[in-house]
Design an enzyme around this catalytic site. Structure first.
Site, mmCIF file in Angstrom:
data_model
loop_
_atom_site.group_PDB
_atom_site.id
_atom_site.type_symbol
_atom_site.label_atom_id
_atom_site.label_comp_id
_atom_site.label_asym_id
_atom_site.label_seq_id
_atom_site.Cartn_x
_atom_site.Cartn_y
_atom_site.Cartn_z
ATOM 1 N N GLY A 1 0.797 -1.218 0.000
ATOM 2 C CA GLY A 1 0.000 0.000 0.000
ATOM 3 C C GLY A 1 0.827 1.264 0.000
ATOM 4 O O GLY A 1 0.289 2.360 0.072
ATOM 5 N N CYS A 2 2.133 1.118 -0.073
ATOM 6 C CA CYS A 2 3.033 2.272 -0.116
ATOM 7 C C CYS A 2 3.591 2.408 -1.524
ATOM 8 O O CYS A 2 3.945 1.406 -2.148
ATOM 9 C CB CYS A 2 4.185 2.100 0.870
ATOM 10 S SG CYS A 2 3.672 1.993 2.587
ATOM 11 N N ALA A 3 3.684 3.641 -2.004
ATOM 12 C CA ALA A 3 4.254 3.881 -3.329
ATOM 13 C C ALA A 3 5.753 3.571 -3.319
ATOM 14 O O ALA A 3 6.286 3.060 -4.295
ATOM 15 C CB ALA A 3 4.015 5.319 -3.759
#
Length: 141
Positions: free
Chosen positions: A49-51
């Site tokens: 869920g993190c870029a």
């Protein structure tokens, strides 16, 4: 509910005049954090869920709800490393049951992060908080 280390960060943020100074301070916090051993930068520790690439390695002392929560974290982005350092200050040393009681949105809101992070970074920050809560819940049993 925040730790003394997090309170220190909040106090520093109060003295910094503008967001650019705060942004630099977040990056400095990340630079001061020890890197995560590359052996732990694996899919099992990756925060989804993190870029950016983000990894959390839980370090739990004891067992059950009274176990002490700690973690090591790292990222390939300097600002995200700084956010990890802030989360470490917020959660490290708490009992795992207390981790679940922390209102991360309110505490981080005191720093003004919600107003100045891009939506992508905000989503990543929520994903990191979610991972921390999940690790604490698993440790609490």
């Amino acid at each position: 509910m925040a730790s003394a280390a997090f309170e220190d960060i909040a106090e520093t943020f109060e003295f910094l005049d503008d967001w650019e100074e705060r942004y630099r301070h977040v990056i400095e916090l990340g630079k001061a954090m020890a890197p995560l051993d590359p052996a732990f930068q694996v899919p099992a520790t990756k925060v989804e869920g993190c870029a950016s690439q983000v990894w959390f390695r839980p370090l739990i002392e004891g067992q059950g709800a009274n176990a002490r929560f700690d973690f090591q974290g790292d990222s390939d982005a300097m600002i995200v490393r700084g956010l990890i350092a802030i989360l470490h200050a917020l959660y490290s040393g708490l009992e795992v049951s207390s981790v679940l009681e922390v209102d991360a949105a309110a505490e981080l809101g005191r720093l003004g992060l919600d107003e100045h992070l891009s939506s992508q970074r905000s989503n990543g920050l929520r994903a990191m908080v979610g991972r921390i809560r999940k690790l604490a819940a698993e440790a609490a049993g």
